[in-house]
Design an enzyme around this catalytic site. Structure first.
Site, PDB file in Angstrom:
ATOM      1  CG  ASN A  37      -1.962   1.160   1.111  1.00  0.00           C
ATOM      2  OD1 ASN A  37      -1.482   2.231   1.515  1.00  0.00           O
ATOM      3  ND2 ASN A  37      -3.204   0.609   1.140  1.00  0.00           N
ATOM      4  CB  SER A  38       1.817   3.599  -2.834  1.00  0.00           C
ATOM      5  OG  SER A  38       2.183   2.327  -3.617  1.00  0.00           O
ATOM      6  CE  LYS A  39       6.513   9.644   2.157  1.00  0.00           C
ATOM      7  NZ  LYS A  39       7.641  10.097   1.729  1.00  0.00           N
TER       8      LYS A  39
END
Length: 386
Positions: free
Chosen positions: A99-101
């Site tokens: 889950n990306s920044k």
């Protein structure tokens, strides 16, 4: 949820993202309506802010407060290792889904510049959060997301269903796009690329945008924002530094050290020399990017020693050339050994000097053009090829 948790949770993250300029006001309602915690599994490995290292496992079932704090921090969260083959609690070899920044998520959505009624294709569904944000903003009927890993796609579909959102999620090869759902006004990739697939350009309407992380084999990566033209080409500048997991089908199988040395010991038949360029000077992210553009088909590794010195190894993808440059703290010159048809350290020096001679440009001065004859990087202007 307690007031203290809320302050440190979604509201706190929203405030931090808005202060950074990543979360724009037109995305604020969607941010609030699509909470990140609905798209994060119980087991996560929080990353440091720049995304280059993962911390120890955080398990929601064992430490819900630590999990909640990680979810509402501006950091990436690794959710899979080694294409799902690593299932233990420890950090695996290679992170392969996340889950990306949030800063990167909303920065890329800002680059995407979506308008009501537009159709969007996403490459790399992951946990489904990005697809959910787009679905809330544009309507689920206007969003298609492709995920290569069936298990990852299954989890994302459940997350989306739980959030009452239903974009089309396709299990397949993202390089091919999804022509049945096109044409698209926007395409966004949440995985790193070394080559923008032709199918993406073909499935985007003229005037449409492709936003994707693009990097060189040597290193360095940034978000490129391509505008598709009537003639089937796409061109645009880079907008910000990035560090994404590579599209699985574009991972290069790199030759090993033994492939290069073929039973010989260093320095084998290598030619010795001395360089005034420190190996430490070529390690920055944008420096790697610039070197990678000028030294194609090469990659590096570092061999560290207890006294703080190290050897920077540079290898060619064809396993025919290699170079070593020895870093010693405080030294003014550095021992170099090179072998093979390519003098890889000489090429590295020349590329670094080219970058310095052009004002040490940051990512935003670089651009990329993609067309029938391949892709070409440029500096400041499409006619000024790198």
């Amino acid at each position: 949820m307690t007031a203290r948790k809320e302050e440190a949770g979604p509201s706190g993250l929203a405030s931090a993202l808005m202060a950074k300029g990543a979360l724009q006001t037109d995305w604020l309602a969607t941010f609030r309506a699509v909470p990140r915690d609905m798209f994060v599994p119980a087991r996560i490995w929080p990353g440091i802010p720049d995304g280059t290292e993962q911390k120890a496992l955080v398990n929601r079932d064992k430490d819900p407060d630590a999990w909640f704090t990680a979810v509402y921090s501006d950091i990436p969260l690794t959710t899979q290792w080694d294409d799902g083959k690593h299932t233990g609690d420890k950090v695996g070899r290679t992170p392969t889904s996340s889950n990306s920044k949030p800063e990167m998520v909303f920065g890329m959505l800002s680059d995407l510049d979506v308008k009501d009624g537009q159709r969007v294709l996403e490459i790399g569904t992951g946990t489904g959060w990005n697809a959910a944000l787009l679905s809330h903003r544009l309507g689920s009927e206007n969003v298609v997301s492709i995920e290569y890993d069936p298990a990852v796609a299954k989890g994302a579909i459940k997350n989306l269903r739980d959030a009452d959102l239903a974009p089309t999620v396709v299990v397949g090869d993202g390089r091919l796009g999804y022509p049945a759902g096109g044409p698209y006004d926007r395409i966004i990739a949440t995985c790193g690329l070394g080559d923008v697939p032709k199918a993406w350009v073909e499935q985007t309407v003229p005037g449409g945008l492709i936003v994707a992380p693009w990097g060189t084999e040597y290193g360095g990566e940034a978000i490129v924002r391509l505008v598709v033209a009537d003639d089937g080409t796409a061109s645009g500048q880079f907008t910000r530094s990035s560090a994404f997991m590579r599209l699985r089908q574009q991972r290069n199988k790199r030759p090993t050290h033994d492939d290069h040395f073929k039973g010989q010991e260093w320095p084998a038949n290598g030619a010795r020399g001395v360089s005034l360029l420190s190996p430490a000077d070529v390690g920055g992210w944008v420096e790697q990017f610039a070197i990678g553009l000028r030294v194609p088909g090469a990659f590096w590794s570092v061999e560290k020693y207890d006294d703080g010195s190290y050897t920077l190894w540079t290898y060619s993808l064809d396993a025919q050339s290699w170079a070593t440059a020895d870093f010693v703290p405080g030294a003014q010159s550095f021992e170099v050994v090179q072998d093979g048809p390519r003098a890889l350290w000489d090429e590295t020096e020349a590329a670094y000097e080219w970058w310095r001679a052009h004002g040490s440009p940051e990512f935003e001065r670089f651009g990329l053009t993609v067309g029938p004859d391949g892709q070409k990087a440029w500096l400041d202007d499409p006619n000024n090829l790198v």
